[in-house]
Write a protein that holds these residues in place. Sequence first.
Motif, PDB file in Angstrom:
ATOM      1  N   ALA A 116       0.813  -1.209   0.000  1.00  0.00           N
ATOM      2  CA  ALA A 116       0.000   0.000   0.000  1.00  0.00           C
ATOM      3  C   ALA A 116       0.847   1.259   0.000  1.00  0.00           C
ATOM      4  N   LEU A 117       0.346   2.247  -0.662  1.00  0.00           N
ATOM      5  CA  LEU A 117       1.038   3.545  -0.720  1.00  0.00           C
ATOM      6  C   LEU A 117      -0.008   4.621  -0.918  1.00  0.00           C
ATOM      7  N   THR A 118       0.125   5.691  -0.155  1.00  0.00           N
ATOM      8  CA  THR A 118      -0.764   6.827  -0.375  1.00  0.00           C
ATOM      9  C   THR A 118       0.049   8.006  -0.854  1.00  0.00           C
ATOM     10  N   ILE A 119      -0.401   8.607  -1.908  1.00  0.00           N
ATOM     11  CA  ILE A 119       0.271   9.796  -2.411  1.00  0.00           C
ATOM     12  C   ILE A 119      -0.698  10.961  -2.373  1.00  0.00           C
ATOM     13  N   THR A 120      -0.142  12.148  -2.330  1.00  0.00           N
ATOM     14  CA  THR A 120      -0.986  13.339  -2.360  1.00  0.00           C
ATOM     15  C   THR A 120      -1.014  13.865  -3.768  1.00  0.00           C
ATOM     16  N   LEU A 121      -2.189  14.131  -4.237  1.00  0.00           N
ATOM     17  CA  LEU A 121      -2.326  14.572  -5.617  1.00  0.00           C
ATOM     18  C   LEU A 121      -1.704  15.942  -5.807  1.00  0.00           C
ATOM     19  N   GLY A 122      -0.834  16.062  -6.794  1.00  0.00           N
ATOM     20  CA  GLY A 122      -0.222  17.340  -7.101  1.00  0.00           C
ATOM     21  C   GLY A 122      -0.874  17.939  -8.314  1.00  0.00           C
ATOM     22  N   SER A 123      -0.419  19.129  -8.641  1.00  0.00           N
ATOM     23  CA  SER A 123      -0.939  19.767  -9.844  1.00  0.00           C
ATOM     24  C   SER A 123       0.164  19.957 -10.868  1.00  0.00           C
ATOM     25  N   SER A 124       1.334  19.478 -10.554  1.00  0.00           N
ATOM     26  CA  SER A 124       2.436  19.580 -11.500  1.00  0.00           C
ATOM     27  C   SER A 124       3.259  18.330 -11.379  1.00  0.00           C
ATOM     28  N   ARG A 125       3.845  17.916 -12.483  1.00  0.00           N
ATOM     29  CA  ARG A 125       4.730  16.774 -12.434  1.00  0.00           C
ATOM     30  C   ARG A 125       6.153  17.260 -12.225  1.00  0.00           C
ATOM     31  N   SER A 126       6.293  18.484 -11.775  1.00  0.00           N
ATOM     32  CA  SER A 126       7.625  19.048 -11.653  1.00  0.00           C
ATOM     33  C   SER A 126       8.215  18.907 -10.250  1.00  0.00           C
ATOM     34  N   GLY A 127       7.556  18.173  -9.409  1.00  0.00           N
ATOM     35  CA  GLY A 127       8.069  18.018  -8.061  1.00  0.00           C
ATOM     36  C   GLY A 127       9.453  17.405  -8.053  1.00  0.00           C
ATOM     37  N   ALA A 128      10.345  18.017  -7.314  1.00  0.00           N
ATOM     38  CA  ALA A 128      11.717  17.532  -7.324  1.00  0.00           C
ATOM     39  C   ALA A 128      11.822  16.214  -6.568  1.00  0.00           C
ATOM     40  N   GLU A 129      10.923  16.008  -5.584  1.00  0.00           N
ATOM     41  CA  GLU A 129      10.981  14.777  -4.823  1.00  0.00           C
ATOM     42  C   GLU A 129      10.167  13.706  -5.529  1.00  0.00           C
ATOM     43  N   LYS A 130      10.688  12.538  -5.459  1.00  0.00           N
ATOM     44  CA  LYS A 130      10.023  11.472  -6.183  1.00  0.00           C
ATOM     45  C   LYS A 130       9.410  10.483  -5.201  1.00  0.00           C
ATOM     46  N   ASN A 131       8.212  10.048  -5.479  1.00  0.00           N
ATOM     47  CA  ASN A 131       7.585   9.020  -4.677  1.00  0.00           C
ATOM     48  C   ASN A 131       8.163   7.679  -5.090  1.00  0.00           C
ATOM     49  N   ILE A 132       8.564   6.914  -4.113  1.00  0.00           N
ATOM     50  CA  ILE A 132       9.199   5.634  -4.425  1.00  0.00           C
ATOM     51  C   ILE A 132       8.386   4.500  -3.826  1.00  0.00           C
ATOM     52  N   ALA A 185     -15.605  14.302 -17.594  1.00  0.00           N
ATOM     53  CA  ALA A 185     -14.609  14.112 -16.534  1.00  0.00           C
ATOM     54  C   ALA A 185     -13.681  15.322 -16.480  1.00  0.00           C
ATOM     55  N   GLU A 186     -13.304  15.698 -15.277  1.00  0.00           N
ATOM     56  CA  GLU A 186     -12.407  16.842 -15.105  1.00  0.00           C
ATOM     57  C   GLU A 186     -11.089  16.339 -14.538  1.00  0.00           C
ATOM     58  N   ASP A 187      -9.994  16.754 -15.170  1.00  0.00           N
ATOM     59  CA  ASP A 187      -8.682  16.335 -14.691  1.00  0.00           C
ATOM     60  C   ASP A 187      -8.336  17.056 -13.401  1.00  0.00           C
ATOM     61  N   LEU A 188      -7.907  16.311 -12.421  1.00  0.00           N
ATOM     62  CA  LEU A 188      -7.666  16.893 -11.103  1.00  0.00           C
ATOM     63  C   LEU A 188      -6.184  17.075 -10.791  1.00  0.00           C
ATOM     64  N   GLY A 189      -5.336  16.292 -11.394  1.00  0.00           N
ATOM     65  CA  GLY A 189      -3.918  16.428 -11.120  1.00  0.00           C
ATOM     66  C   GLY A 189      -3.214  15.100 -11.297  1.00  0.00           C
ATOM     67  N   PHE A 190      -1.988  15.081 -10.861  1.00  0.00           N
ATOM     68  CA  PHE A 190      -1.184  13.886 -11.094  1.00  0.00           C
ATOM     69  C   PHE A 190      -0.038  13.848 -10.095  1.00  0.00           C
ATOM     70  N   GLN A 191       0.661  12.760 -10.076  1.00  0.00           N
ATOM     71  CA  GLN A 191       1.837  12.620  -9.226  1.00  0.00           C
ATOM     72  C   GLN A 191       2.729  11.562  -9.858  1.00  0.00           C
ATOM     73  N   SER A 192       4.042  11.746  -9.743  1.00  0.00           N
ATOM     74  CA  SER A 192       4.947  10.749 -10.315  1.00  0.00           C
ATOM     75  C   SER A 192       5.308   9.708  -9.263  1.00  0.00           C
ATOM     76  N   LEU A 193       5.644   8.557  -9.748  1.00  0.00           N
ATOM     77  CA  LEU A 193       5.919   7.430  -8.855  1.00  0.00           C
ATOM     78  C   LEU A 193       7.026   6.575  -9.457  1.00  0.00           C
ATOM     79  N   GLU A 194       8.055   6.355  -8.665  1.00  0.00           N
ATOM     80  CA  GLU A 194       9.117   5.469  -9.137  1.00  0.00           C
ATOM     81  C   GLU A 194       8.920   4.100  -8.508  1.00  0.00           C
ATOM     82  N   VAL A 195       8.830   3.094  -9.341  1.00  0.00           N
ATOM     83  CA  VAL A 195       8.625   1.730  -8.851  1.00  0.00           C
ATOM     84  C   VAL A 195       9.939   0.970  -8.907  1.00  0.00           C
ATOM     85  N   ARG A 196      10.267   0.333  -7.813  1.00  0.00           N
ATOM     86  CA  ARG A 196      11.441  -0.533  -7.769  1.00  0.00           C
ATOM     87  C   ARG A 196      10.980  -1.942  -7.458  1.00  0.00           C
TER      88      ARG A 196
END
Lengths: 196, 267
Positions: free
Chosen positions: B156-172, B253-264
């Motif tokens: 399980a993983l919970t992420i917070t929805l962002g509005s830009s994919r430019s976040g310097a920190e990456k969800n792993i 449908a209305e786009d709400l945002g996105f978040q990047s995720l690195e899978v290992r």
Amino acid sequence: MTVDPFHRRSKDTWTLTAAAFERLLTLLHPERDKAAVEYERLRDRITGLLGWWGSPRAAELADETLDRVARKLDEGAEVRTGSLGAYVRGVARMVFYESSRQQQTDPLPPDLDLSVPVTDEEQSPALVCFDQCLAKLSAADRKNLLRYYDDAGERTMDARRKLADELGISTNVLRVRMHRLRDRLEQCVAGCRADG
Amino acid sequence: MLQSPELRIDDEATLREYLMGRLGGEAAESLESELLEDEDLFEKMRIIETELYDDFAAGRLSSTDEQAFLSRSRGQAARSRFVFATTLHGRAAATRIATFRPRAARLVLAAAAIAVVAIGLAFVSLRKTPVTVPPQTARTTEPATAAIPSPARAIALTITLGSSRSGAEKNILSIPDGTTNVELGVRLHAEDVYDTYEVDVRNVKGESIWQQSGLRAAAAADTRTIVAVVPADRMGAGTYEIAVSGTTGTAPAEDLGFQSLEVRREQ
């Protein structure tokens, strides 16, 4: 240790003098500040040309080209008005040929071949840098850049026309503006990746 | 070879031919000399070169042009430009799908600071599954709950929805071998109230690899969270983008945002 005779020769026999450099700057523009800008622009253009010729050391050879042009001017060479480009090209071509003779002819490693698709392993670090650099752009620039480079097949031109209309500029101005923005982003990403 | 004396060196087709190595002799020499003198012409050439990379990356070149381009574009610098073109177009395509809403622009900088919130209170409450996840990294092999058919193993993983994919920190997200499902919790913005939500998981090329629609948000501790269950075998090691949209009634449908995720993947 690998010895580069080309560089050893040029380094051993002549080094750029202040007088020679001044002559080159004067040729580029009578005002010193503007001449310095012109020098950098010319260096960029020579680097581009050497890159199109296939030199893997384009920036380095551009410096060598400019040094040699300065040297020739210092030795009394005359460059007629309107022929600077041809003159510099001739010197650059000679530098390129000399360099090519020194170049190793080993085949490129597979990962440098453009026919090999970009892998996730290759793209992941690029993405991190890309996102960091993208974040440095203004919100408007970021939005416009991503809209401009969103390929939607045949709709691309329509979408770009619409974007240009929204910004109140021609599609050609938009094209140049987006290219400059992309160039900044690409340089930022290259710097980020080089820093590791 | 194009060597017509009437050739216009500022003609875009001519510049393109040059970059393809098909402009020879005096025409090429003349063009090169002009390029060294004329800043505007040089920039035009640069633009066309860049567009060639774009066309190549998008597979828009004819086989003849592609061969010509490949023979002229070699080495580290060319490879880097190719990777950049691929990345830029992938990002741009993904942006089209997850278009920013007006408020999103105000949140761009904030989005850069958005990090993974590891199984927050809301999600714990929602899932009723006691899990502990360190910041930025989520990892658990807790038994499946009612949402996951036994004997599935879920992470399980919970992420917070962002509005830009430019976040310097990456969800792993580290997925241990044998995991069958990824329970992906997405914390929504307070104002994102819709009847149902859709989660779209995309790879780095912007291609959708998995979607789940009809999700309903659960409210707890002042937050609203949706949970999508993604088959773990769909997420190989790599970078993904999680895009969320919302729908109410018959409205689009209305786009709400996105978040990047690195899978290992862990063996």
